[in-house]
Design a protein around this motif. Structure first.
Motif, short mmCIF file in Angstrom:
data_model
loop_
_atom_site.label_atom_id
_atom_site.label_comp_id
_atom_site.label_asym_id
_atom_site.label_seq_id
_atom_site.Cartn_x
_atom_site.Cartn_y
_atom_site.Cartn_z
N ARG A 27 -4.49 0.69 -2.21
CA ARG A 27 -4.43 2.14 -1.96
C ARG A 27 -3.56 2.49 -0.74
O ARG A 27 -3.45 3.64 -0.38
N GLU A 28 -2.97 1.45 -0.11
CA GLU A 28 -2.14 1.61 1.09
C GLU A 28 -2.91 2.22 2.26
O GLU A 28 -2.37 2.99 3.03
N LEU A 29 -4.17 1.85 2.39
CA LEU A 29 -4.99 2.31 3.50
C LEU A 29 -4.92 1.28 4.61
O LEU A 29 -5.22 0.09 4.39
N ASN A 87 4.96 -8.99 -3.01
CA ASN A 87 3.80 -9.69 -2.44
C ASN A 87 2.74 -9.89 -3.50
O ASN A 87 2.08 -10.92 -3.53
N TRP A 88 2.58 -8.91 -4.39
CA TRP A 88 1.53 -8.99 -5.40
C TRP A 88 1.80 -10.12 -6.39
O TRP A 88 0.86 -10.76 -6.87
N GLY A 89 3.07 -10.40 -6.69
CA GLY A 89 3.40 -11.53 -7.56
C GLY A 89 3.01 -12.86 -6.93
O GLY A 89 2.45 -13.74 -7.61
N ILE A 110 -3.35 -5.19 -10.55
CA ILE A 110 -3.54 -3.76 -10.28
C ILE A 110 -2.66 -3.32 -9.11
O ILE A 110 -2.02 -2.27 -9.15
N GLY A 111 -2.61 -4.14 -8.05
CA GLY A 111 -1.76 -3.84 -6.90
C GLY A 111 -0.30 -3.73 -7.28
O GLY A 111 0.40 -2.81 -6.87
#
Length: 194
Positions: free
Chosen positions: A21-23, A148-150, A184-185
Motif C-alpha cells: 500500500r506504500e505506507l 523488487n516484487w519479482g 499482489i505487490g
C-alpha cells in the motif's frame, strides 16, 4: 521461541501489506519483525537468515527515510529507473536488470562459502541463495523499484522449502503468504506506474 515466531509472523504480514500500500509504517514494522526473526533463525542454525534480519533492520531505517522523501519529478537519465508520476515507483532499465541479476549471482556464492566455512549450518548454499536474493530485493524495495516484487517471489518460494526443512512451520506459512503477497505487490505497483 514459538511466541517470538508468532509475533514476528504477525508483524511481518502487516509490514508487507503496508509495503504493498506504500505506507511508510512498513519500515518500523520491518525492524520489529526482523529483531524477532533474528532469534528464531539463530536458534534454528540459519545464520544467513539470522544475519539478514540484522541487515533488514538497518536497511529499514534507510528505507523509511527513502520513503518519507517526496518523489523526484526531475528528468531521469537513460541509466536510471523511470519514475512513476504519482508515487515514486520506478522500473529498472535493461542495464539495471542485468546489474540486479549480477549482484544476486555474485552475492550467493560469497555468502554460501562464508556460511559453509564459518558456521555449523547444514544448508549453506540454500541459506546463502535466499539471503542474496533478499538483500538485493530489500535494496530495490527501499528504492521503490517494481522489480523488487519479482525477487521476493523467488526468494519467498525458495524460503518455503528451506523453512520446511528446518521444521519452522509457522514461518513456512508466513513465506507462503509472502509469495502470494509478492504477486499482489507486483500487480498493485504495476498499476501505480501505468
Amino acid at each position: 521461541m514459538a511466541m517470538t515466531e508468532a509475533a514476528g509472523f504477525a508483524l511481518a504480514v502487516v509490514m508487507v501489506w503496508c509495503s504493498i500500500r506504500e505506507l511508510h509504517w512498513s519500515w518500523p514494522l520491518a525492524i520489529a519483525s526482523s529483531v524477532m526473526y533474528f532469534f528464531v533463525f539463530r536458534d534454528s542454525q540459519l545464520y544467513g537468515e539470522a544475519s539478514l534480519q540484522i541487515v533488514f533492520a538497518l536497511l529499514a531505517v534507510w528505507g523509511w527515510r527513502q520513503w518519507l522523501r517526496p518523489p523526484k519529478t526531475a528528468e531521469v537519465n537513460a541509466e536510471a529507473p523511470e519514475p512513476s508520476q504519482t508515487s515514486g515507483i520506478t522500473r529498472l532499465s535493461l542495464r539495471g536488470r542485468w546489474l540486479t541479476l549480477a549482484a544476486s549471482l555474485l552475492l550467493w556464492p560469497v555468502l554460501a562459502l562464508f556460511l559453509k566455512h564459518y558456521t555449523d549450518t547444514d544448508v549453506p548454499w540454500w541459506d546463502g541463495g535466499v539471503t542474496a536474493l533478499s538483500l538485493v530485493g530489500q535494496y530495490l524495495l527501499g528504492r521503490k523499484v517494481l522489480e523488487n516484487w519479482g525477487l521476493w517471489m523467488v526468494a519467498n518460494t525458495l524460503s518455503i522449502g528451506l523453512f520446511a526443512y528446518k521444521a519452522l512451520w509457522l514461518t513456512v506459512l508466513l513465506y507462503a503468504i509472502f509469495a502470494v503477497m509478492s504477486v499482489i505487490g507486483w500487480r498493485t505497483w504495476q498499476r501505480q506506474i501505468h
